[in-house]
Write an enzyme that holds these catalytic residues in place. Structure first.
Site, PDB file in Angstrom:
ATOM      1  N   LYS A   2     -27.583  40.227  19.953  1.00  0.00           N
ATOM      2  CA  LYS A   2     -26.970  39.714  18.457  1.00  0.00           C
ATOM      3  C   LYS A   2     -25.802  40.866  18.375  1.00  0.00           C
ATOM      4  CE  LYS A   2     -30.725  37.446  16.607  1.00  0.00           C
ATOM      5  NZ  LYS A   2     -31.970  37.087  15.577  1.00  0.00           N
TER       6      LYS A   2
ATOM      7  N   GLN B 165     -35.313  40.703  11.851  1.00  0.00           N
ATOM      8  CA  GLN B 165     -35.664  39.854  12.903  1.00  0.00           C
ATOM      9  C   GLN B 165     -37.205  39.862  12.967  1.00  0.00           C
ATOM     10  OE1 GLN B 165     -33.936  38.973  15.215  1.00  0.00           O
ATOM     11  NE2 GLN B 165     -35.664  38.167  16.667  1.00  0.00           N
TER      12      GLN B 165
ATOM     13  N   ASP C 298     -29.807  33.887   8.148  1.00  0.00           N
ATOM     14  CA  ASP C 298     -30.660  33.203   8.884  1.00  0.00           C
ATOM     15  C   ASP C 298     -31.070  31.514   8.253  1.00  0.00           C
ATOM     16  OD1 ASP C 298     -31.825  34.116  11.223  1.00  0.00           O
ATOM     17  OD2 ASP C 298     -32.827  35.513  10.118  1.00  0.00           O
TER      18      ASP C 298
HETATM   19  N1  GUN Z   1     -37.122  35.602  15.611  1.00  0.00           N
HETATM   20  C1  GUN Z   1     -37.169  34.401  16.442  1.00  0.00           C
HETATM   21  N2  GUN Z   1     -36.271  33.510  15.823  1.00  0.00           N
HETATM   22  C2  GUN Z   1     -35.743  34.160  14.835  1.00  0.00           C
HETATM   23  C3  GUN Z   1     -34.427  33.783  13.909  1.00  0.00           C
HETATM   24  O1  GUN Z   1     -33.709  32.819  14.214  1.00  0.00           O
HETATM   25  N3  GUN Z   1     -34.115  34.768  13.246  1.00  0.00           N
HETATM   26  C4  GUN Z   1     -34.891  35.688  12.993  1.00  0.00           C
HETATM   27  N4  GUN Z   1     -34.557  36.686  11.834  1.00  0.00           N
HETATM   28  N5  GUN Z   1     -35.960  36.052  13.599  1.00  0.00           N
HETATM   29  C5  GUN Z   1     -36.505  35.180  14.687  1.00  0.00           C
END
Ligand code: GUN
Length: 284
Positions: A53, A97, A120
């Site tokens: 990211k 996350q 998200d």
């Molecule tokens: N863990 C797995 N996929 C995601 C996601 O799309 N966003 C976040 N914040 N955590 C994750």
């Protein structure tokens, strides 16, 4: 043989679009968009996602802030960080996350993030807006699937769409996005009696169950579009929820793993952060 849907090319295209918008804005003297990523603990997969990211933020010209907290961080400490990011006027998007270490309440952390910075699209307000067909942000992975379908000119309206999996991150929002494009949507899950009987109906099949190679050629219709959201490691090798080898001979379009849906998730996160930034500067 099916046409392979290329998520690497499409995700690069999305990131190029974001980059050129950011370039235009910064040339006018505006500040860069900023995404804050919070990682608690040392889940190895999460560390890789967070690193990717950060790299994508740099690629598209964003500022990326990283908060790496120890596994024994308590709810209050995490809340304090989120509160400060919520009120920080230089931060446009906040991503915590998941999964969080045991002892931390994920939903209460999600609820704490300002809905305007929730890139998200996990906050109940954003989930509600998606349900109403009036989203501020689209959830990244389902939005990535939708972009792949539109990039390959795959018609959704009126067609039988089957989603396998009902998670809050993928399956549920995926079904809503397909519905908003007028698909005829069925959602299957672990309690579905006869999975193959339902998946065989699908013109468009989206699979997100986290079981390696669960969907085999006998479970799909000739000419189906098969989208594999799975990411499993078998004997050290990445593979999806779809048995690519057999299904690619019967499908009309199929996504590979890796290189299909995976790269789209981060690209759509970049798009959401740009959206959050635009909303933010327009209201301040
Ligand atoms: N863990 C797995 N996929 C995601 C996601 O799309 N966003 C976040 N914040 N955590 C994750």
């Amino acid at each position: 043989m099916a046409i392979i849907i290329d998520g690497k090319i499409t995700s690069q295209k999305v990131k190029d679009e974001v980059f050129s918008e950011v370039k235009k804005l910064t040339e006018k003297g505006m500040r860069k968009p900023c995404l804050a990523v919070v990682l608690v603990g040392d889940n190895e997969a999460s560390k890789i996602y967070v690193r990717n990211k950060k790299r994508s933020c740099e690629e598209v010209g964003f500022i990326s802030l990283e908060y790496l907290l120890p596994a024994d961080t308590n709810q209050e400490e995490l809340n304090t960080l989120i509160d400060s990011l919520n009120s920080d006027d230089t931060v446009d998007g906040i991503l915590v996350q998941l999964p969080l270490p045991e002892g931390l309440d994920e939903q209460s952390v999600i609820n704490r993030i300002s809905p305007q910075k929730d890139v998200d699209a996990f906050h109940p307000q954003n989930v509600g807006r998606i349900t109403l067909g009036k989203p501020s942000f689209l959830p990244c992975t389902p939005a990535g699937v939708m972009r792949l379908l539109s990039e390959y000119n795959i018609e959704i309206s009126g067609r039988e769409c089957v989603v396998v999996g009902r998670s809050n991150i993928v399956g549920k929002p995926m079904s809503l996005l397909l519905l908003s494009e007028n698909g005829t949507v069925t959602v299957c899950h672990s309690r579905t009696y006869d999975l193959a009987q339902v998946t065989k109906r699908a013109d468009i099949l989206v699979v997100a169950i986290g079981v390696a190679k669960k969907i085999t050629a006998d479970m799909i219709k000739e000419g189906a579009v098969v989208i594999d959201v799975g990411m499993n490691r078998v004997d050290g090798k990445l593979c999806g929820d779809v048995d690519f080898e057999s299904c690619s001979k019967k499908a009309s379009y199929i996504t590979p793993v890796p290189g299909g849906v995976g790269p789209m998730t981060i690209a759509m996160l970049m798009q959401n952060t740009l959206t959050a930034y635009k909303m933010h500067i327009n209201q301040s």
